[in-house]
Every structure is written in structure tokens, then in C-alpha cells.
Design an enzyme around this catalytic site. Sequence first.
Site, mmCIF file in Angstrom:
data_model
loop_
_atom_site.group_PDB
_atom_site.id
_atom_site.type_symbol
_atom_site.label_atom_id
_atom_site.label_comp_id
_atom_site.label_asym_id
_atom_site.label_seq_id
_atom_site.Cartn_x
_atom_site.Cartn_y
_atom_site.Cartn_z
ATOM 1 N N GLU A 253 0.892 -1.169 0.000
ATOM 2 C CA GLU A 253 0.000 0.000 0.000
ATOM 3 C C GLU A 253 0.918 1.202 0.000
ATOM 4 O OE1 GLU A 253 -1.388 3.290 0.929
ATOM 5 O OE2 GLU A 253 -1.616 2.473 2.957
ATOM 6 N N CYS A 287 -1.567 8.993 3.328
ATOM 7 C CA CYS A 287 -1.483 8.523 1.945
ATOM 8 C C CYS A 287 -2.711 8.929 1.141
ATOM 9 C CB CYS A 287 -1.288 7.011 1.921
ATOM 10 S SG CYS A 287 -2.625 6.070 2.710
#
Length: 482
Positions: A253, A287
Site C-alpha cells: 500500500e 497517503c
Amino acid sequence: MTLNSSSGGPLDFTTFYNVIDGRFDNPKATRHTINPSSLENNPEVPLSTPTDVHAAVQAAQRAAKLWAEVPWSERKKALESFAVALESYTEDFAQMLIKEQGKPPFWARNEIATGVQFLRGFCELSLPTEIIEDTQERSVTTHYTPLGVTVGIVPWNFPIFLACGKIGPALLTGNAFILKASPFTPYCSLKLAELGLRFFPPGVFQALSGDDHLGPWLIEHPDINMISFTGSVPNGKKVIRACSETLKRVTLELGGNDPAIVCANVDPVTVASKIALFAFCNSGQMCMSIKRVYVHESVYDQVLDTVVQYVKALELGVDEKSFVGPISNNNHFEYVKGLLANIEKNQLTIATGGTKLLADGKGFLLPPTIINNPPDNSQIVSQEQFGPVLPLLKWSEESDVIQRANSTDTGLGASVWTRDDAQAARIAKQLQAGNVWINTHAEIQANTPFGGCKQSGNGVEWGVEGLKAYCSHQSVYTRSLP
């Protein structure tokens, strides 16, 4: 396998150890990090060695075989008890998170609450045998079995929540799990594993702290079956290359440069306030933060004005009323300062904030800054800033703004803000992003897969698909003999 259920004494947040094979490991060497708010030294933490890594992997191998035999219901019960215990230590973990990561108290407590929520959410999931075919002639079923020894590598921006996002699926599916703490935020990670000693057998949940050598030692170890990595795109590429040497399972990720597309029919004041919230949460160090805002030209000025007023009112620091804390570490502080220097060099228009450090600021604090309609090829637009600097850009044609939103190598998230459902659906299906939000942003939940497109990741976390990532898939074809 006997499950632990001892309440133990209170956790001591002044001393920190690696947790290996159910014990505290006395380190041969230590290191420490810097409090990003005060610039004072944080406590000493272990500097792990290859010997520590090998000991943890051996313990995990022994534990994995036994933990896999524990019924799902008992593993679930242990994880639920761990979540209760973590919640009871919210304030202790929050205060440590403030010191090591720089989150203001509100956001520190929010991170812990989200981690607890996800642990409980994972416990609501299951991986039953899937029946593909069941006829008189034959049956075809798919089973899911644990991989064995798994490693979670978590970054410094959300060290507790992102650890919980890996701990839950790994342990619930019957794997042993080694948590590799970020060198910048090792403290809460070690305490998570220490707390885990009360609920999981030795070797099932371990944690190691170290410097930049620790990650490669774990990734390259031949007896580790899976790496779950959350971090930057460049480091993700290193991870997947290293994993290829032993063909171990890997999920990534990685970063993103999330666009928000604001359409002409919105209420500018309402939408602008929400966008500013999602952009400056955790000082933009997330993120899936909004990192580029494309606003239709008919409402651009109103949205810009509202965002500016919202940002001007944000309180800085790590006090109870603070919203924007410092950059988490000096390395990233220098990176964001470089983006600010580029803004100044290219004479981009600053709507609020600035390119200079705060005159009375201490630590790695930077002023929340809005850049007014910079060129698409400017660094602040084309690069993920991961900090409290946000560009707003104008658009007029729908096809053009979709192309601009997609014009990056990453595709983690994106959002569309409109009152027109048809327009929302039309734009959303063209966005190259693993997660698309309509009239919101960054909403996530344990029962929903999370992953990215393009260079934002490999595989998914969370949800049933996230559980499957920690398993081997076995299809069984059965016919009866006469």
C-alpha cells in the site's frame, strides 16, 4: 495451544524492548528518536541485529504451526480481548504518539480509536469454505489456510492504526506476525506487541525495532512467507524486488497524489470546509489525503476564499486545541521545505501561509499553506507533498479535468464533489484510483478492500479480500469411488 489471558500489570511507557518469543529481549545496542514538537530526545529503543531477526523468525515458525490449529472462534476472541485492552490504554498510547509522531492530542486519540474499531471490524469477518460446485458427480470447494510467518512493515505517519490494519487479518487467519516498527516511530509499535503478550501465545505476535537495515533483513529472510508493506513508492519497489528473490507473498500500500474534483453545482462554503479538513488532517501526512483540488472556475474564488479562511483559523502545535502538528521527522521536514523553496523560486501565488518557517515555532512546524492555481507541471502539483501545503487549480471542461486528475503514476484515491448523481457516477468511473469517494474523502472501514491503481500498490488490505491475502488458496475437487 494455550491462549494467554493474564491482565498483567500496567504498561510502562518509559522503557522499550523488542518482543521475541513471548519475552522482552535485552538489546546489545540502542538508539532513540527526536520528539518532532520539542526536539528533545525520546527514550532509548533496541537496535535490532540479524541475530534478533533470526530468533524472531524461528519463534514465529514454531508458533505459526500451533496457532493455525487454534479454532477461528478462539483466535477471534483473543483479538477482541486485545482490542479491549488497547482501548483501555488509549491515553497512554496517545501521549506516546504525541511524543514520537507529533500528532495533536485529538488526532492521536482518533488514531487509536480507529485502530480499535478496525480490530473489532475484522472480527466480524470470516473465511468459510467456498462451495463452487456440489452435484451428484462431484464437489468443488475452495479453502483458505494461513501462510505461516508474516511481517508487517508500517510507516511513521499512522504507526498504531496501520499496525492494527495488519495485526488483525494476520492473526485472525492463523498466521504468526512480526511487526517491524518504523525507525522514526518505534515506541507504540513495541508497546502493541508487549500488550499482545497478554492475549497471544509466545511467538504469535512479536515486534522488532531498528534502523534502516532491519527491513531488508526481514524481507530477504528465506523463512518468512509474506511481507505486508505500507510506505512510499520508491521503497515499495525495493520491497517487491527483494521479495522476488524468495517468491514470498507481498502486498504493497503505497503513496498517492489524490485529486478532489469540485463541480460547479456545489455549495462552495460547505464543500471547501470539508476539503480543507481532509487535506490538513495529520498535517497532510496521510497517503489518502486530498493533495490536489480541481475547482470549477464558476465557484473557484468562493472555494478558495473559504479554504483560506478555514486554514487561517487552524491552531498549530500539540496542545489540546491544536489541529495541525509538526512534520513527523527531520528527513520529511527537509523534503517539504524543498517543495516550499521551489514554490518561492517559481514565484507561485500563495493564498495563505508561506514558504518560510514560523518565526516563533519550535520543532518541525510549518505554516499551513494554500497555493492559488499553480501550473500543472509545478512540483507542488505533480509530486505528492505529504505535508501541510495544498494547491487549488481551476477547471472548465469535464473531460479535461479528468485527464488532469489521472495524469500521475499513482492512483490511490480520488473524490468528486457534486449535487448531480449522474455527473458523480460519470466522473468516478473514469478516475484511475483504487478508492473513489463522492462528496466525502478518506472514509475507510475494516470490511471493505483498500488498495491502489498504478504505482500506488499491489494487492489489497482489509475486507474479506484482505484476509485472503494472508492465506494460501486450496481448491479441492472430490468424486466418490464406486
